[in-house]
Motif scaffolding. Structure first.
Motif, PDB file in Angstrom:
ATOM      1  N   GLY A 198       0.782  -1.226   0.000  1.00  0.00           N
ATOM      2  CA  GLY A 198       0.000   0.000   0.000  1.00  0.00           C
ATOM      3  C   GLY A 198       0.813   1.273   0.000  1.00  0.00           C
ATOM      4  N   SER A 199       2.108   1.199  -0.142  1.00  0.00           N
ATOM      5  CA  SER A 199       2.880   2.432  -0.213  1.00  0.00           C
ATOM      6  C   SER A 199       2.529   3.175  -1.487  1.00  0.00           C
ATOM      7  CB  SER A 199       4.384   2.133  -0.157  1.00  0.00           C
ATOM      8  OG  SER A 199       4.755   1.344  -1.265  1.00  0.00           O
ATOM      9  N   VAL A 200       2.722   4.474  -1.491  1.00  0.00           N
ATOM     10  CA  VAL A 200       2.315   5.314  -2.607  1.00  0.00           C
ATOM     11  C   VAL A 200       3.224   5.098  -3.799  1.00  0.00           C
ATOM     12  CG1 VAL A 200       1.960   7.669  -3.404  1.00  0.00           C
ATOM     13  CG2 VAL A 200       1.386   7.054  -1.044  1.00  0.00           C
ATOM     14  N   GLU A 201       2.650   4.721  -4.906  1.00  0.00           N
ATOM     15  CA  GLU A 201       3.408   4.507  -6.132  1.00  0.00           C
ATOM     16  C   GLU A 201       3.574   5.829  -6.873  1.00  0.00           C
ATOM     17  OE1 GLU A 201       2.866   2.268 -10.424  1.00  0.00           O
ATOM     18  OE2 GLU A 201       1.254   2.361  -8.959  1.00  0.00           O
ATOM     19  N   LYS A 202       4.744   6.036  -7.420  1.00  0.00           N
ATOM     20  CA  LYS A 202       4.972   7.248  -8.194  1.00  0.00           C
ATOM     21  C   LYS A 202       4.349   7.077  -9.564  1.00  0.00           C
ATOM     22  CE  LYS A 202       9.216   8.740  -5.900  1.00  0.00           C
ATOM     23  NZ  LYS A 202      10.638   9.062  -6.077  1.00  0.00           N
ATOM     24  N   ARG A 203       3.304   7.832  -9.820  1.00  0.00           N
ATOM     25  CA  ARG A 203       2.602   7.715 -11.084  1.00  0.00           C
ATOM     26  C   ARG A 203       2.882   8.931 -11.943  1.00  0.00           C
ATOM     27  NH1 ARG A 203      -1.855   6.195  -7.453  1.00  0.00           N
ATOM     28  NH2 ARG A 203      -2.094   3.936  -7.522  1.00  0.00           N
ATOM     29  N   LYS A 204       2.653   8.788 -13.216  1.00  0.00           N
ATOM     30  CA  LYS A 204       2.805   9.896 -14.148  1.00  0.00           C
ATOM     31  C   LYS A 204       1.766  10.963 -13.835  1.00  0.00           C
ATOM     32  CE  LYS A 204       2.295  10.878 -19.084  1.00  0.00           C
ATOM     33  NZ  LYS A 204       1.049  11.628 -18.991  1.00  0.00           N
ATOM     34  N   ALA A 205       2.216  12.191 -13.679  1.00  0.00           N
ATOM     35  CA  ALA A 205       1.276  13.287 -13.435  1.00  0.00           C
ATOM     36  C   ALA A 205       0.417  13.491 -14.674  1.00  0.00           C
ATOM     37  CB  ALA A 205       2.033  14.561 -13.095  1.00  0.00           C
ATOM     38  N   MET A 206      -0.882  13.654 -14.474  1.00  0.00           N
ATOM     39  CA  MET A 206      -1.817  13.782 -15.584  1.00  0.00           C
ATOM     40  C   MET A 206      -2.408  15.179 -15.629  1.00  0.00           C
ATOM     41  SD  MET A 206      -4.024  10.257 -15.545  1.00  0.00           S
ATOM     42  CE  MET A 206      -4.799  10.741 -17.085  1.00  0.00           C
ATOM     43  N   LYS A 207      -2.887  15.543 -16.815  1.00  0.00           N
ATOM     44  CA  LYS A 207      -3.647  16.772 -16.993  1.00  0.00           C
ATOM     45  C   LYS A 207      -5.120  16.374 -17.067  1.00  0.00           C
ATOM     46  CE  LYS A 207      -1.904  20.212 -19.155  1.00  0.00           C
ATOM     47  NZ  LYS A 207      -1.408  21.181 -20.156  1.00  0.00           N
ATOM     48  N   ILE A 208      -5.869  16.742 -16.018  1.00  0.00           N
ATOM     49  CA  ILE A 208      -7.242  16.259 -15.856  1.00  0.00           C
ATOM     50  C   ILE A 208      -8.221  17.413 -16.043  1.00  0.00           C
ATOM     51  CG2 ILE A 208      -8.864  15.135 -14.297  1.00  0.00           C
ATOM     52  CD1 ILE A 208      -6.445  13.872 -12.893  1.00  0.00           C
ATOM     53  N   ALA A 209      -9.107  17.269 -17.012  1.00  0.00           N
ATOM     54  CA  ALA A 209     -10.136  18.273 -17.284  1.00  0.00           C
ATOM     55  C   ALA A 209     -11.375  17.950 -16.474  1.00  0.00           C
ATOM     56  CB  ALA A 209     -10.470  18.293 -18.771  1.00  0.00           C
ATOM     57  N   LEU A 210     -11.893  18.932 -15.732  1.00  0.00           N
ATOM     58  CA  LEU A 210     -13.112  18.748 -14.941  1.00  0.00           C
ATOM     59  C   LEU A 210     -14.255  19.511 -15.590  1.00  0.00           C
ATOM     60  CD1 LEU A 210     -10.612  18.816 -12.590  1.00  0.00           C
ATOM     61  CD2 LEU A 210     -12.609  18.158 -11.259  1.00  0.00           C
ATOM     62  N   LEU A 211     -15.292  18.792 -15.992  1.00  0.00           N
ATOM     63  CA  LEU A 211     -16.485  19.392 -16.583  1.00  0.00           C
ATOM     64  C   LEU A 211     -17.602  19.279 -15.559  1.00  0.00           C
ATOM     65  CD1 LEU A 211     -14.619  18.863 -19.029  1.00  0.00           C
ATOM     66  CD2 LEU A 211     -16.658  18.448 -20.385  1.00  0.00           C
ATOM     67  N   ALA A 212     -17.912  20.409 -14.937  1.00  0.00           N
ATOM     68  CA  ALA A 212     -18.816  20.406 -13.791  1.00  0.00           C
ATOM     69  C   ALA A 212     -20.214  20.878 -14.186  1.00  0.00           C
ATOM     70  CB  ALA A 212     -18.257  21.306 -12.688  1.00  0.00           C
ATOM     71  N   PHE A 213     -21.198  20.441 -13.405  1.00  0.00           N
ATOM     72  CA  PHE A 213     -22.555  20.978 -13.500  1.00  0.00           C
ATOM     73  C   PHE A 213     -22.702  22.032 -12.411  1.00  0.00           C
ATOM     74  CE2 PHE A 213     -27.186  20.801 -12.562  1.00  0.00           C
ATOM     75  CZ  PHE A 213     -27.634  21.224 -13.800  1.00  0.00           C
ATOM     76  N   GLU A 214     -23.541  23.050 -12.653  1.00  0.00           N
ATOM     77  CA  GLU A 214     -23.528  24.228 -11.801  1.00  0.00           C
ATOM     78  C   GLU A 214     -24.141  24.021 -10.419  1.00  0.00           C
ATOM     79  OE1 GLU A 214     -25.517  26.966 -14.323  1.00  0.00           O
ATOM     80  OE2 GLU A 214     -23.671  27.688 -15.229  1.00  0.00           O
ATOM     81  N   GLY A 215     -25.053  23.086 -10.248  1.00  0.00           N
ATOM     82  CA  GLY A 215     -25.672  22.879  -8.947  1.00  0.00           C
ATOM     83  C   GLY A 215     -24.650  22.484  -7.897  1.00  0.00           C
ATOM     84  N   VAL A 216     -24.723  23.078  -6.702  1.00  0.00           N
ATOM     85  CA  VAL A 216     -23.692  22.850  -5.701  1.00  0.00           C
ATOM     86  C   VAL A 216     -23.640  21.391  -5.243  1.00  0.00           C
ATOM     87  CG1 VAL A 216     -23.670  25.224  -4.877  1.00  0.00           C
ATOM     88  CG2 VAL A 216     -25.266  23.609  -3.860  1.00  0.00           C
ATOM     89  N   GLY A 217     -24.774  20.689  -5.256  1.00  0.00           N
ATOM     90  CA  GLY A 217     -24.768  19.279  -4.884  1.00  0.00           C
ATOM     91  C   GLY A 217     -23.988  18.431  -5.861  1.00  0.00           C
ATOM     92  N   HIS A 218     -23.913  18.861  -7.107  1.00  0.00           N
ATOM     93  CA  HIS A 218     -23.104  18.179  -8.122  1.00  0.00           C
ATOM     94  C   HIS A 218     -21.653  18.634  -8.040  1.00  0.00           C
ATOM     95  CE1 HIS A 218     -26.568  16.701 -10.681  1.00  0.00           C
ATOM     96  NE2 HIS A 218     -27.176  17.622  -9.943  1.00  0.00           N
ATOM     97  N   LEU A 219     -21.478  19.921  -7.781  1.00  0.00           N
ATOM     98  CA  LEU A 219     -20.160  20.547  -7.898  1.00  0.00           C
ATOM     99  C   LEU A 219     -19.229  20.229  -6.733  1.00  0.00           C
ATOM    100  CD1 LEU A 219     -18.287  22.462  -9.414  1.00  0.00           C
ATOM    101  CD2 LEU A 219     -19.483  24.388  -8.344  1.00  0.00           C
ATOM    102  N   ASN A 220     -19.729  20.298  -5.507  1.00  0.00           N
ATOM    103  CA  ASN A 220     -18.847  20.140  -4.344  1.00  0.00           C
ATOM    104  C   ASN A 220     -18.109  18.801  -4.299  1.00  0.00           C
ATOM    105  OD1 ASN A 220     -18.941  22.665  -3.012  1.00  0.00           O
ATOM    106  ND2 ASN A 220     -20.988  22.208  -2.246  1.00  0.00           N
ATOM    107  N   PRO A 221     -18.747  17.663  -4.630  1.00  0.00           N
ATOM    108  CA  PRO A 221     -17.969  16.414  -4.665  1.00  0.00           C
ATOM    109  C   PRO A 221     -16.818  16.474  -5.669  1.00  0.00           C
ATOM    110  CG  PRO A 221     -20.304  15.930  -4.586  1.00  0.00           C
ATOM    111  CD  PRO A 221     -20.197  17.408  -4.818  1.00  0.00           C
TER     112      PRO A 221
END
Length: 345
Positions: A33-56
């Motif tokens: 369970g030690s932390v593996e060094k992974r390739k850093a990724m560029k992650i795009a987040l496409l959010a919905f405006e409602g706060v119940g959707h957005l906060n998670p």
């Protein structure tokens, strides 16, 4: 990558800088369970405006950044732009559509065929059509390697398909098989009724026009490739903030489109973020505090239930009912998932 057979492979294919054969030869330390060094990724987040959707999504984004990944929020309006820019972790923010243009539906003069379709569905379909060209350009320009998106964001699986990059959907309702589109009114009670709901959407003039544009430009059919408001990509990964034990049975009309996607989905429970970490508590700037903003009366409810034996009914309407896009919408309330009144009174 969007054509891989198993959803988990979508992430593994991009997340690890080592191949499958090497991966099998992990060290004992990694297995513990030690932390593996992974390739850093560029992650795009496409959010919905409602706060119940957005906060998670904000909670998830903060953890991804802490693990060395880069994130960029691609927004369909500037409603939450300031709040997201103020988040206490590194990120980029891009607004990819003219909000006023995308929301410019003539509610009073819609075609009669649109009357059996939710106004939210019509609005989101139009936003998708308006947003796609710029969204694709922005995703290419930024170099996105993974799309992380809300189930209401229909453009995300289209972009993943066109750009051939993996995607992961955050499902913030109770379970993956909670199909909002099919649960409105009496028709949602039977399989025949649910099929009629989908047929009503296929017969909608506005949705048919949106389908034609998206199919011709991007090869994506909003009627046969997905269920609106649950815009899953069958070869993507669905991550749900609900609990597996609450999962409903998938309707047959959905299985015709999504197959056994629910069996491959992952339940992670609530993804929480504190106010200090950037949680968005309200989208409206009110001139004065209202009684509804007072702390929830838990003690009073316990008294009613335990001491007095009363039954308690809790109804939560959230941003779908109170958000400005719906609260001030001048149209027949029956379009809002079979509502008999707007609730404003």
């Amino acid at each position: 990558h969007a054509s891989l057979d198993h959803p988990q492979a979508l992430l593994h294919q991009k997340r690890y800088s080592i191949g499958g054969a090497q991966r099998e030869r992990e060290t004992a330390a990694e297995k513990r369970g030690s932390v593996e060094k992974r390739k850093a990724m560029k992650i795009a987040l496409l959010a919905f405006e409602g706060v119940g959707h957005l906060n998670p999504q904000l909670a998830l984004a903060s953890k991804l950044v802490a693990r060395g990944h880069s994130v960029c929020f691609f927004l369909a309006s500037n409603k939450n732009e300031d709040a997201i820019r103020a988040l206490p972790f590194p990120k980029e923010v891009k607004v990819c559509v003219d909000h006023d243009k995308a929301h410019a539906l003539d509610w009073k003069n819609l075609d009669p065929s649109d009357a059996k379709v939710s106004g939210l569905v019509l609005m989101l379909a139009k936003i998708t059509v308006e947003a796609m060209p710029r969204l694709l350009d922005e995703l290419r320009g930024w170099g996105a390697e993974l799309i992380l998106y809300d189930a209401f964001v229909q453009g995300a699986p289209i972009a993943a398909k066109v750009l051939n990059i993996p995607c992961c959907c955050t499902v913030t309702i109770t379970n993956v098989n909670g199909y909002t589109l099919l649960e409105a009114g009496d028709l949602g009670e039977t399989e025949a009724g649910r099929r009629q709901v989908l047929e009503n959407h296929r017969n909608s003039k506005t949705l048919a026009e949106c389908r034609k544009i998206l199919l011709e430009k991007y090869g994506y059919d909003i009627f046969s490739h997905g269920i609106m408001l649950n815009s899953y990509l069958p070869t993507g990964l669905q991550v749900c903030t609900g609990i597996k034990e609450f999962e409903q049975e998938m309707p047959e009309v959905v299985r015709d489109i999504y197959g056994d996607i629910d069996k491959e989905s992952v339940y992670v429970g609530p993804m929480l973020i504190s106010k200090e970490e950037g949680r968005i508590a309200s989208q409206e700037k009110l001139p004065k505090k209202q009684w509804i903003d007072d702390p929830f009366p838990y003690d009073r409810l316990r008294q009613y239930e335990v001491e007095e034996g009363r039954k308690i009914i809790y109804a939560a309407f959230g941003t779908v009912a109170t958000g400005p896009d719906h609260w001030d919408m001048e149209k027949d309330p029956t379009v809002m998932f079979g509502a008999r009144s707007s609730g404003k009174k």
